[in-house]
Scaffold this active site. Sequence first.
Site, PDB file in Angstrom:
ATOM      1  N   ASP A  24      27.174  13.034  41.982  1.00  0.00           N
ATOM      2  CA  ASP A  24      26.564  13.495  40.731  1.00  0.00           C
ATOM      3  C   ASP A  24      26.345  12.337  39.767  1.00  0.00           C
ATOM      4  O   ASP A  24      25.290  12.200  39.154  1.00  0.00           O
ATOM      5  CB  ASP A  24      27.455  14.553  40.059  1.00  0.00           C
ATOM      6  CG  ASP A  24      27.736  15.725  40.981  1.00  0.00           C
ATOM      7  OD1 ASP A  24      27.078  15.814  42.040  1.00  0.00           O
ATOM      8  OD2 ASP A  24      28.604  16.539  40.647  1.00  0.00           O
ATOM      9  N   ASP A  84      30.154  13.746  50.126  1.00  0.00           N
ATOM     10  CA  ASP A  84      30.276  12.484  49.364  1.00  0.00           C
ATOM     11  C   ASP A  84      31.700  11.935  49.371  1.00  0.00           C
ATOM     12  O   ASP A  84      31.917  10.753  49.605  1.00  0.00           O
ATOM     13  CB  ASP A  84      29.698  12.593  47.939  1.00  0.00           C
ATOM     14  CG  ASP A  84      30.308  13.656  47.050  1.00  0.00           C
ATOM     15  OD1 ASP A  84      31.123  14.476  47.547  1.00  0.00           O
ATOM     16  OD2 ASP A  84      29.980  13.682  45.845  1.00  0.00           O
ATOM     17  N   TYR A 128      37.857  23.360  45.256  1.00  0.00           N
ATOM     18  CA  TYR A 128      37.192  22.072  45.511  1.00  0.00           C
ATOM     19  C   TYR A 128      38.229  21.026  45.937  1.00  0.00           C
ATOM     20  O   TYR A 128      38.091  20.374  46.971  1.00  0.00           O
ATOM     21  CB  TYR A 128      36.461  21.604  44.242  1.00  0.00           C
ATOM     22  CG  TYR A 128      35.675  20.330  44.454  1.00  0.00           C
ATOM     23  CD1 TYR A 128      34.324  20.371  44.778  1.00  0.00           C
ATOM     24  CD2 TYR A 128      36.284  19.076  44.370  1.00  0.00           C
ATOM     25  CE1 TYR A 128      33.605  19.208  44.995  1.00  0.00           C
ATOM     26  CE2 TYR A 128      35.577  17.912  44.592  1.00  0.00           C
ATOM     27  CZ  TYR A 128      34.238  17.979  44.899  1.00  0.00           C
ATOM     28  OH  TYR A 128      33.537  16.819  45.129  1.00  0.00           O
ATOM     29  N   ALA A 151      25.919  25.849  36.198  1.00  0.00           N
ATOM     30  CA  ALA A 151      24.758  26.057  37.072  1.00  0.00           C
ATOM     31  C   ALA A 151      24.835  25.177  38.312  1.00  0.00           C
ATOM     32  O   ALA A 151      24.037  25.314  39.229  1.00  0.00           O
ATOM     33  CB  ALA A 151      23.477  25.761  36.305  1.00  0.00           C
ATOM     34  N   GLY A 152      25.812  24.266  38.339  1.00  0.00           N
ATOM     35  CA  GLY A 152      25.922  23.366  39.484  1.00  0.00           C
ATOM     36  C   GLY A 152      24.870  22.270  39.438  1.00  0.00           C
ATOM     37  O   GLY A 152      24.487  21.707  40.452  1.00  0.00           O
ATOM     38  N   LEU A 153      24.396  21.965  38.235  1.00  0.00           N
ATOM     39  CA  LEU A 153      23.383  20.912  38.089  1.00  0.00           C
ATOM     40  C   LEU A 153      23.985  19.668  37.441  1.00  0.00           C
ATOM     41  O   LEU A 153      23.282  18.797  36.958  1.00  0.00           O
ATOM     42  CB  LEU A 153      22.205  21.429  37.252  1.00  0.00           C
ATOM     43  CG  LEU A 153      21.470  22.618  37.858  1.00  0.00           C
ATOM     44  CD1 LEU A 153      20.409  23.149  36.903  1.00  0.00           C
ATOM     45  CD2 LEU A 153      20.815  22.211  39.174  1.00  0.00           C
ATOM     46  N   SER A 154      25.310  19.625  37.413  1.00  0.00           N
ATOM     47  CA  SER A 154      26.042  18.436  36.982  1.00  0.00           C
ATOM     48  C   SER A 154      25.834  18.049  35.524  1.00  0.00           C
ATOM     49  O   SER A 154      25.589  16.882  35.209  1.00  0.00           O
ATOM     50  CB  SER A 154      25.684  17.239  37.861  1.00  0.00           C
ATOM     51  OG  SER A 154      26.239  17.440  39.087  1.00  0.00           O
TER      52      SER A 154
HETATM   53  C1  GLA Z   1      30.366  18.626  42.953  1.00  0.00           C
HETATM   54  C2  GLA Z   1      30.996  17.235  42.959  1.00  0.00           C
HETATM   55  C3  GLA Z   1      30.243  16.269  43.875  1.00  0.00           C
HETATM   56  C4  GLA Z   1      30.013  16.867  45.249  1.00  0.00           C
HETATM   57  C5  GLA Z   1      29.472  18.290  45.135  1.00  0.00           C
HETATM   58  C6  GLA Z   1      29.393  18.973  46.471  1.00  0.00           C
HETATM   59  O1  GLA Z   1      29.096  18.595  42.359  1.00  0.00           O
HETATM   60  O2  GLA Z   1      31.022  16.703  41.656  1.00  0.00           O
HETATM   61  O3  GLA Z   1      30.930  15.055  43.960  1.00  0.00           O
HETATM   62  O4  GLA Z   1      31.185  16.825  46.014  1.00  0.00           O
HETATM   63  O5  GLA Z   1      30.250  19.103  44.279  1.00  0.00           O
HETATM   64  O6  GLA Z   1      28.511  18.339  47.305  1.00  0.00           O
END
Ligand code: GLA
Length: 381
Positions: A173, A38, A223, A124-127
């Site tokens: 996200d 992204d 990141y 959890a990586g679910l934003s």
């Molecule tokens: C996180 C960031 C997103 C994206 C993902 C990886 O969720 O907030 O903008 O870069 O990592 O795809």
Amino acid sequence: MNTDLVKNIKEQFQSNFKETPLMLFSPGRINLIGEHTDYNDGFVFPAAIDKGIVAAINKSNASICKVIAFDLNKELNFSLEDMQPIENGGWKNYIIGVVAEIQNKGKKLGNFNFVFGGDIPSGAGLSSSAALENSVVFGLNELFDLGLTKKEMIFISQKAEHDYVGVKCGIMDQYASMFGQKDSALLLDCENLKAKTIAINLEDYEILLINSNVKHSLAESAYNDRRTVCENAAALLNIKSLRAATENNLLSIKDQISEQDYQKVIYILQENQRVLEAFDALKLNNIERFGELLYASHNGMQHQYKISCDELDFLVDATRDLDSILGSRMMGGGFGGCTINIIQKAFILEFSTKIKKAYKSNFDTECSIYNVTISEGTHLI
Ligand code: GLA
């Protein structure tokens, strides 16, 4: 949406502020494929889910704003005149950041009360962070009639995360959480924010998430480092972003960057292609091919972009020889969080039992398993 949560948040608001609030829901997201593409103006393929943040908001006559984090049983009081990031402030900076960015755009806010709670485990990586940011900007936009478009709102959310939280995230996200559509995934072109939607119907298969329940501490700095590698490569190539690069162009800078960084850049170019192919595969109902692309994506993140970790690799490896699982990969920013799996419905129960046991005996930690329901983006309840 979790109706108990809605009830709790509303009651909490009413008992604290003796008023009926505006209620809203802002979802978390999954991403079918396309990680770290992204912020390179590339392609992603997310969808909003039925888990997220429930918030209650109303104007206040007090001289400050008051926020209650229901799940944490914590409070934040602040003045609109003093909007500095809070050191180690965690969730507080998402809120302060959004409010500050709204004001930076010249929009006039009054004091407000805000109560929120969620059902996405953080890390959890679910934003859950994008869901929270969007709930604040969406709620304030309604309450104070700010006239912001959804696009303006997601850029405010993203900027809050850059400047107040310190993560130089892309737009996936916030976009997915705001623009999500029930039962559909969004093929988003991050260069122009144009999306194509596609109904997700995997027939005998289903999407299953496995949360590793780990979040390694290097996640945020790693990141930002990845982003810098990509931006440096784009600068060397004299292009705005890696979106405009091809594997052929890259050869011209091969001597100017390390082999490791070269692999990272290649990963981005290949992942973009995989996203487009995955969209086509789903259009043709070719779920097998879709699954293969998920494995290829994981391999890229594990070996080239280097954002996986032992726990995630273990969860993906455990699926590789199973006929009833067509694809699996780590999802999100990396270094922890969930894997996303395409699994035969009839096999879910058996697999869940097995993987829980294997994970526990290997890492002495539990993994958690979630079914996914694809839902609508941020909205009033
Ligand atoms: C996180 C960031 C997103 C994206 C993902 C990886 O969720 O907030 O903008 O870069 O990592 O795809």
